[in-house]
Design a protein around this motif. Structure first.
Motif, PDB file in Angstrom:
ATOM      1  N   THR A  96      -4.514   1.609   2.243  1.00 44.97           N
ATOM      2  CA  THR A  96      -5.402   0.952   2.206  1.00 44.97           C
ATOM      3  C   THR A  96      -6.891   1.060   3.216  1.00 44.97           C
ATOM      4  O   THR A  96      -7.863   0.745   2.701  1.00 44.97           O
ATOM      5  CB  THR A  96      -5.525   0.086   1.126  1.00 44.97           C
ATOM      6  N   ASP A 101     -11.341   0.033  -2.677  1.00 45.48           N
ATOM      7  CA  ASP A 101     -11.263   1.291  -3.730  1.00 45.48           C
ATOM      8  C   ASP A 101     -11.035   2.728  -3.338  1.00 45.48           C
ATOM      9  O   ASP A 101      -9.573   2.143  -4.546  1.00 45.48           O
ATOM     10  CB  ASP A 101     -13.227   2.107  -2.888  1.00 45.48           C
ATOM     11  N   LYS A 102     -10.420   1.905  -2.113  1.00 40.97           N
ATOM     12  CA  LYS A 102      -8.893   2.752  -2.040  1.00 40.97           C
ATOM     13  C   LYS A 102      -7.559   2.666  -2.954  1.00 40.97           C
ATOM     14  O   LYS A 102      -6.527   2.891  -3.641  1.00 40.97           O
ATOM     15  CB  LYS A 102      -8.230   3.047  -0.267  1.00 40.97           C
ATOM     16  N   LYS A 105      -7.865   3.060  -5.923  1.00 42.90           N
ATOM     17  CA  LYS A 105      -7.294   4.490  -6.754  1.00 42.90           C
ATOM     18  C   LYS A 105      -5.825   4.435  -6.674  1.00 42.90           C
ATOM     19  O   LYS A 105      -5.583   5.388  -7.411  1.00 42.90           O
ATOM     20  CB  LYS A 105      -7.976   5.102  -5.794  1.00 42.90           C
ATOM     21  N   TYR A 106      -5.225   3.716  -5.475  1.00 43.96           N
ATOM     22  CA  TYR A 106      -4.014   4.003  -5.217  1.00 43.96           C
ATOM     23  C   TYR A 106      -2.721   2.976  -7.010  1.00 43.96           C
ATOM     24  O   TYR A 106      -2.235   4.208  -7.264  1.00 43.96           O
ATOM     25  CB  TYR A 106      -3.248   3.186  -4.712  1.00 43.96           C
ATOM     26  N   GLU A 108      -4.396   3.181  -9.232  1.00 41.97           N
ATOM     27  CA  GLU A 108      -4.792   3.787 -10.699  1.00 41.97           C
ATOM     28  C   GLU A 108      -3.550   5.326 -10.516  1.00 41.97           C
ATOM     29  O   GLU A 108      -3.427   5.457 -12.116  1.00 41.97           O
ATOM     30  CB  GLU A 108      -5.863   4.336 -10.614  1.00 41.97           C
ATOM     31  N   ILE A 109      -3.420   6.007  -9.962  1.00 39.69           N
ATOM     32  CA  ILE A 109      -2.588   6.321  -9.496  1.00 39.69           C
ATOM     33  C   ILE A 109      -0.664   5.947 -10.271  1.00 39.69           C
ATOM     34  O   ILE A 109      -0.660   6.912 -10.679  1.00 39.69           O
ATOM     35  CB  ILE A 109      -2.822   7.696  -7.908  1.00 39.69           C
TER      36      ILE A 109
END
Length: 322
Positions: A96, A101-102, A105-106, A108-109
């Motif tokens: 991250t 933000d990263k 995103k991870y 959510e993945i």
């Protein structure tokens, strides 16, 4: 009605192993036989809905960390992988850079791919796991707790490490021990500095702690800049506690340029120096049990995946001065 934990206890295996046997995952035959025998003895009936949901989840764990270039997180990842692989899980590594933000995103993945669970080193005190916990995806946080999130955590006693480091330097005969720590919104940085501050205030009552405390970015350049700033003080320190391994390397580079490398200036580093660099003469190290953190975190997560519903736990591992 019997529970998975009662089956595990009777079979002499972990709840995760029971889950794997009953879900058809590969397990050594002796263990599989023990589990099936125990389940039959107890007349254990798996929850069919839960089994269906577990099958939707790949046997993959997401490991989300701030900085894979930091050897501490590399060793932590190895601990996670070793324990996860032993239980039949694979690990996906995400970096991250301490960016929210990263991180988001991870996370959510991990949810969209129906991963079995998440091990996360939070980017800062502002990290939110609400979306993940709402979806009932098991989460364990490492190195830093997740404020306002009711999840398992595996950390070390950071304040004790800071106290140990500062005390060691004063007992070596140094009289003015400074501290370089990480970002002010990162829990580990605050805790390590708090331990140092407690000793500094007691041993150097005439000095102002904030004058000798620098917040940096947990990276080499940050340690270099913070050390340089401390050495420009009207009364510079004669020793320094550096609250992570990469910043310690930067501080050492700075002192070498100033021709004041240890042991001329005392130093205690929190965590082993990167790239297997041995600590130079005059530098002590607070041992940070990175691999053990990973192993314990993976164990807790796999227990949750198997259905453990006990209240959230925080495991605090000790540090030691090498």
């Amino acid at each position: 009605m019997a529970t998975i934990y009662e089956v595990a206890a009777l079979a002499g295996v972990s709840p995760a192993t029971v889950s794997r046997v009953l879900n058809g995952a590969p397990v050594g035959q002796p263990y599989a036989d023990k589990v099936r025998k125990a389940a039959a003895t107890l007349n254990y009936k798996p929850n069919r809905t839960a089994r269906t949901l577990r099958r939707r989840s790949a046997e993959v764990i997401a490991l989300i960390i701030p900085d894979i270039e930091n050897p501490f997180f590399t060793a932590l990842a190895r601990g996670v992988e070793d324990r996860a692989q032993a239980e039949g899980y694979s690990v996906v590594l995400c970096n991250t850079d301490d960016r929210h933000d990263k991180e988001a995103k991870y996370l959510e993945i991990a949810l969209s791919e129906h991963m079995a669970g998440v091990i996360l080193a939070p980017a800062s005190d502002r990290t939110s796991l609400d979306t993940v916990t709402a979806r009932k995806t098991p989460v364990v946080v490492v190195d830093r707790t997740a404020h306002h999130n009711d999840v398992d955590a595996v950390v070390v006693d950071n304040a004790a490490g800071g106290r140990t480091a500062a005390t060691a330097l004063y007992e070596q005969g140094f009289s003015l021990v400074a501290c370089i720590t990480g970002p002010s919104d990162v829990e580990t940085a605050e805790q390590r500095a708090a331990g140092w501050r407690e000793v500094f205030t007691a041993r150097t009552p005439e000095a102002i702690p904030d004058d000798y405390l620098r917040f940096a970015d947990y990276r080499v350049d940050g340690g270099f800049a913070a050390m340089a700033d401390l050495m420009r003080l009207p009364e510079p320190p004669d020793a320094v506690f550096v609250a992570n391994n990469l910043m310690s390397l930067g501080a050492l580079h700075c002192l070498a340029e100033l021709d004041q490398a240890p042991p001329a200036i005392g130093m205690v580093a929190f965590g082993d120096l990167p790239l297997g660099i041995p600590a130079p003469a005059g530098v002590s190290v607070i041992h940070h049990p990175a691999r053990e953190i990973g192993v314990v975190a993976a164990r807790l997560l796999i227990e949750r995946i198997a259905g453990d519903t006990q209240p959230s736990r925080t495991v605090v591992l000790p540090t030691s001065l090498d």
